[in-house]
Write an enzyme that holds these catalytic residues in place. Structure first.
Site, PDB file in Angstrom:
ATOM      1  N   ASN A   9     -66.675  46.409  74.225  1.00  0.00           N
ATOM      2  CA  ASN A   9     -67.568  47.525  74.564  1.00  0.00           C
ATOM      3  C   ASN A   9     -66.826  48.411  75.558  1.00  0.00           C
ATOM      4  OD1 ASN A   9     -69.593  49.241  75.395  1.00  0.00           O
ATOM      5  ND2 ASN A   9     -70.715  47.682  76.570  1.00  0.00           N
ATOM      6  N   LYS A  11     -67.663  51.250  76.685  1.00  0.00           N
ATOM      7  CA  LYS A  11     -68.562  52.040  77.537  1.00  0.00           C
ATOM      8  C   LYS A  11     -68.109  53.511  77.568  1.00  0.00           C
ATOM      9  CE  LYS A  11     -69.454  47.878  80.130  1.00  0.00           C
ATOM     10  NZ  LYS A  11     -70.148  47.272  81.222  1.00  0.00           N
ATOM     11  N   HIS A  95     -78.357  47.279  75.484  1.00  0.00           N
ATOM     12  CA  HIS A  95     -77.438  46.882  76.565  1.00  0.00           C
ATOM     13  C   HIS A  95     -78.145  47.108  77.911  1.00  0.00           C
ATOM     14  CE1 HIS A  95     -74.046  46.845  79.302  1.00  0.00           C
ATOM     15  NE2 HIS A  95     -73.370  46.207  78.365  1.00  0.00           N
ATOM     16  N   GLU A  97     -77.206  48.269  80.648  1.00  0.00           N
ATOM     17  CA  GLU A  97     -76.967  49.564  81.307  1.00  0.00           C
ATOM     18  C   GLU A  97     -77.895  50.622  80.737  1.00  0.00           C
ATOM     19  OE1 GLU A  97     -72.715  49.639  80.800  1.00  0.00           O
ATOM     20  OE2 GLU A  97     -72.514  48.092  82.343  1.00  0.00           O
ATOM     21  N   GLU A 167     -76.293  38.477  78.114  1.00  0.00           N
ATOM     22  CA  GLU A 167     -75.504  39.148  79.135  1.00  0.00           C
ATOM     23  C   GLU A 167     -76.283  39.168  80.453  1.00  0.00           C
ATOM     24  OE1 GLU A 167     -72.291  41.816  77.490  1.00  0.00           O
ATOM     25  OE2 GLU A 167     -74.068  43.039  77.657  1.00  0.00           O
ATOM     26  N   GLY A 173     -69.604  43.404  84.798  1.00  0.00           N
ATOM     27  CA  GLY A 173     -68.740  44.270  85.596  1.00  0.00           C
ATOM     28  C   GLY A 173     -68.573  43.821  87.034  1.00  0.00           C
ATOM     29  N   SER A 213     -68.245  39.740  82.491  1.00  0.00           N
ATOM     30  CA  SER A 213     -66.979  39.425  83.170  1.00  0.00           C
ATOM     31  C   SER A 213     -66.138  38.396  82.414  1.00  0.00           C
ATOM     32  CB  SER A 213     -67.243  38.968  84.605  1.00  0.00           C
ATOM     33  OG  SER A 213     -67.827  40.024  85.350  1.00  0.00           O
TER      34      SER A 213
HETATM   35  C1  PEP Z   1     -70.663  44.564  78.968  1.00  0.00           C
HETATM   36  O1  PEP Z   1     -70.793  45.674  79.421  1.00  0.00           O
HETATM   37  O2  PEP Z   1     -71.227  44.250  77.909  1.00  0.00           O
HETATM   38  C2  PEP Z   1     -69.848  43.611  79.702  1.00  0.00           C
HETATM   39  C3  PEP Z   1     -69.956  42.360  79.404  1.00  0.00           C
HETATM   40  O3  PEP Z   1     -69.032  44.120  80.697  1.00  0.00           O
HETATM   41  P1  PEP Z   1     -67.935  43.303  81.537  1.00  0.00           P
HETATM   42  O4  PEP Z   1     -67.151  42.451  80.559  1.00  0.00           O
HETATM   43  O5  PEP Z   1     -67.096  44.336  82.180  1.00  0.00           O
HETATM   44  O6  PEP Z   1     -68.681  42.447  82.501  1.00  0.00           O
END
Ligand code: PEP
Length: 259
Positions: A9, A11, A95, A97, A167, A173, A213
């Site tokens: 992803n 973003k 998601h 976000e 998630e 992040g 992460s």
């Molecule tokens: C995500 O945005 O789906 C995600 C898992 O981000 P990150 O790997 O940076 O934590």
């Protein structure tokens, strides 16, 4: 056995020029990924260019979100048929976000899941608790509510065509990933709910990814969990070598089998 799936992803990162370069590096580094399925989700503006670079590569294209209507007066939105035209076969839905920044509700997320399925693409429904919710012991309530609402009204065979991503918001992040045991606990719970919503057989076929992460250093331990069928990768997917490293680890797990 469920084929491991790794989704990048990106973003809101990458101009078209940067997206082409990243895609070329991933494509060339993963000529014939075996035992693993790989998807990249660039920003909308780069979808056409990334599609072109991927060409006949086994790496597939996904979007980060979509609108639930096929067309209409929805300024700034992109519909599923528009994504399909650009060769997208996947889209993330819900998601965290977008839930937080755009205010996407469970009801809208459910409409999106239905729209994606009705056009033959695969929705990747994202669920996860915040840090506060985990501290208050509400993790299972939160993910259960998101899952039930996201899949509301779907028939078993439609649920069979979805992918879930667990998630935890506190892990996205932040560099602080869930432990393999934490991921497995929640993902096992989600699979139990799928048994109830669809059937035990269908629940065994649905892939549940972990996201938050994930990097090459922690991917082995997370992916080794029987309940973790792959990874949704944000930050580390912007670095071709890091992403390729995660895909290779997932492929090893997929080829070797679990348990
Ligand atoms: C995500 O945005 O789906 C995600 C898992 O981000 P990150 O790997 O940076 O934590």
């Amino acid at each position: 056995m469920r084929t491991p799936l790794v989704i990048g992803n990106w973003k809101m990162h990458g101009t078209v020029v940067e997206a082409r370069a990243l895609t070329t590096a991933i494509r060339d580094g993963l000529k014939r990924p075996r035992g693993v399925q790989v998807v990249v989700c660039p920003p909308f503006t780069a979808l056409a260019a990334v599609s072109e670079v991927l060409g006949g590569s086994p790496i597939q294209l996904g979007a980060q979100t979509c609108h639930h209507e096929p067309a209409g007066a929805h300024t700034g939105e992109v519909s599923v048929p528009m994504l399909a035209e650009l060769t997208c076969r996947w889209t993330l839905v819900g998601h965290s976000e977008r839930r937080k920044e755009i205010g996407e509700s469970d009801e809208v997320i459910n409409l999106k899941v239905r729209a994606v399925l009705s056009h033959g693409l695969t929705p990747v429904l994202c669920v996860g608790e915040t840090g506060d919710e985990r501290r208050q012991g509400l993790t299972f309530n939160t993910v259960e509510g998101q899952l039930r609402a996201g899949l509301a009204g779907l028939a078993g065979e439609q649920i069979a065509k979805t992918v879930l991503a667990y998630e935890p918001v506190w892990a996205i992040g932040t560099g602080a990933n869930a432990t393999p045991a934490q991921a497995a606990e929640v993902q096992g719970y989600l699979r139990g709910l799928l048994s109830e919503l669809a059937s035990k057989e269908i629940a065994q076929t649905v892939r549940i990814l972990y996201g938050g992460s994930v990097k090459a250093e922690n991917a082995d331990a997370l992916l080794a969990e029987p309940e973790v069928d792959g990874a949704l990768v944000g930050g580390a997917s912007l670095n071709a070598q890091a992403f390729i490293g995660i895909v290779r680890k997932a492929a090893r797990v997929g080829t070797a089998g679990k348990e």
